[in-house]
Design a protein around this motif. Structure first.
Motif, PDB file in Angstrom:
ATOM      1  N   VAL A  66      -2.505  -2.170  -5.882  1.00 18.95           N
ATOM      2  CA  VAL A  66      -1.573  -2.302  -4.758  1.00 18.95           C
ATOM      3  C   VAL A  66      -1.454  -0.953  -4.054  1.00 18.95           C
ATOM      4  N   VAL A  67      -1.600  -0.973  -2.728  1.00 11.97           N
ATOM      5  CA  VAL A  67      -1.503   0.236  -1.919  1.00 11.97           C
ATOM      6  C   VAL A  67      -0.354   0.067  -0.928  1.00 11.97           C
ATOM      7  N   LEU A  68       0.635   0.953  -0.996  1.00 19.18           N
ATOM      8  CA  LEU A  68       1.761   0.943  -0.066  1.00 19.18           C
ATOM      9  C   LEU A  68       1.489   1.982   1.014  1.00 19.18           C
ATOM     10  N   VAL A  69       1.513   1.553   2.266  1.00 14.85           N
ATOM     11  CA  VAL A  69       1.148   2.409   3.394  1.00 14.85           C
ATOM     12  C   VAL A  69       2.398   2.752   4.204  1.00 14.85           C
ATOM     13  N   ASP A  70       2.616   4.053   4.418  1.00 16.63           N
ATOM     14  CA  ASP A  70       3.685   4.524   5.302  1.00 16.63           C
ATOM     15  C   ASP A  70       3.071   4.944   6.627  1.00 16.63           C
ATOM     16  N   GLN A  71       3.538   4.340   7.711  1.00 18.47           N
ATOM     17  CA  GLN A  71       3.026   4.653   9.042  1.00 18.47           C
ATOM     18  C   GLN A  71       3.404   6.089   9.448  1.00 18.47           C
ATOM     19  N   PRO A  72       2.623   6.701  10.349  1.00 19.47           N
ATOM     20  CA  PRO A  72       2.899   8.091  10.757  1.00 19.47           C
ATOM     21  C   PRO A  72       4.310   8.319  11.293  1.00 19.47           C
ATOM     22  N   TRP A  73       4.865   7.374  12.014  1.00 11.33           N
ATOM     23  CA  TRP A  73       6.201   7.610  12.577  1.00 11.33           C
ATOM     24  C   TRP A  73       7.235   7.771  11.471  1.00 11.33           C
TER      25      TRP A  73
END
Length: 229
Positions: A66-73
């Motif tokens: 599982v990969v949790l991605v945080d957007q740049p903003w």
């Protein structure tokens, strides 16, 4: 229901054309044979980590990374999300970066197939980019609390975004709160029309944060993943 690994996984910076994103990789647990990789995005507001997203970290017990991605903003500490086009570009850049063998050798292997998803705005990003043709092929789409329309404004429907993966034949799951002001399960079903038979729609208690029944949320995603070839 929320594993410590999901809460505590270290963040790794990923450079995108929209700024620095971050990812947290939760590897498949134990000796379980690798099944694939589930990449999840967050919503446009609220807490940094929604309970329903974190609960899916438990799928590592079933062989999924599982990969949790945080957007740049969000990494930059801004309170307002970027425009949809910027969100999509950043997501695609993350996908391309993570697919690189050198990145995986340095940080973590990410076995195929890849399934993309997210909650709320993250679900919209997953739907739009699943058929964009940039980055690795996507095997299925997971939508938690898909925001079909702004509250009280059903005429501003985003059904065309949800229809994109369905029309492309991708298995697509929507887990929707029965009292979601952004569109309840009945509205979702009506909005997809003739594509309804391609959609797996799971109602759960709650509004736009369907976290009162995390067991059902996880089971619904597990069932989708288990059905993949």
């Amino acid at each position: 229901m929320i594993p410590d690994e999901a809460r505590d996984a270290p963040r790794t910076d990923v450079t995108t054309g929209e700024g620095t994103a971050q990812v947290r990789v939760i590897p498949a647990a134990g000796a379980t044979a690798p099944r694939g990789t589930l990449l999840l995005g967050h919503g446009a507001g609220g807490s940094r980590d929604a309970a329903d997203v974190l609960a899916l970290g438990g799928l590592v017990e079933e062989g999924w990374t599982v990969v949790l991605v945080d957007q740049p903003w969000r990494v930059a500490g801004r309170r307002v999300a970027s425009r949809p086009a910027s969100l999509d570009l950043a997501w695609q850049d993350v996908m391309v970066a993570l697919a690189d063998p050198g990145w995986q050798e340095t940080y973590a292997p990410l076995p195929r197939p890849w399934v993309v998803g997210g909650r709320s705005a993250g679900a919209r990003v997953a739907c739009r980019t699943s058929v964009a043709g940039a980055g690795p092929a996507v095997a299925a789409v997971v939508c938690l609390a898909f925001p079909l329309h702004p509250p009280g404004k059903p005429e501003r429907s985003r059904a065309e975004e949800l229809l994109l993966p369905l029309a492309a034949g991708l298995p697509t799951l929507v887990v929707q709160g029965t009292r979601d002001p952004f569109g309840g399960p009945e509205e979702i079903a009506a909005a997809v029309g003739s594509e309804r038979e391609r959609l797996t729609l799971v109602p759960v208690p709650g509004a736009h944060s369907p976290s009162r029944d995390l067991a059902t949320v996880r089971a619904a995603v597990s069932d989708l993943l288990s059905a993949l070839p």
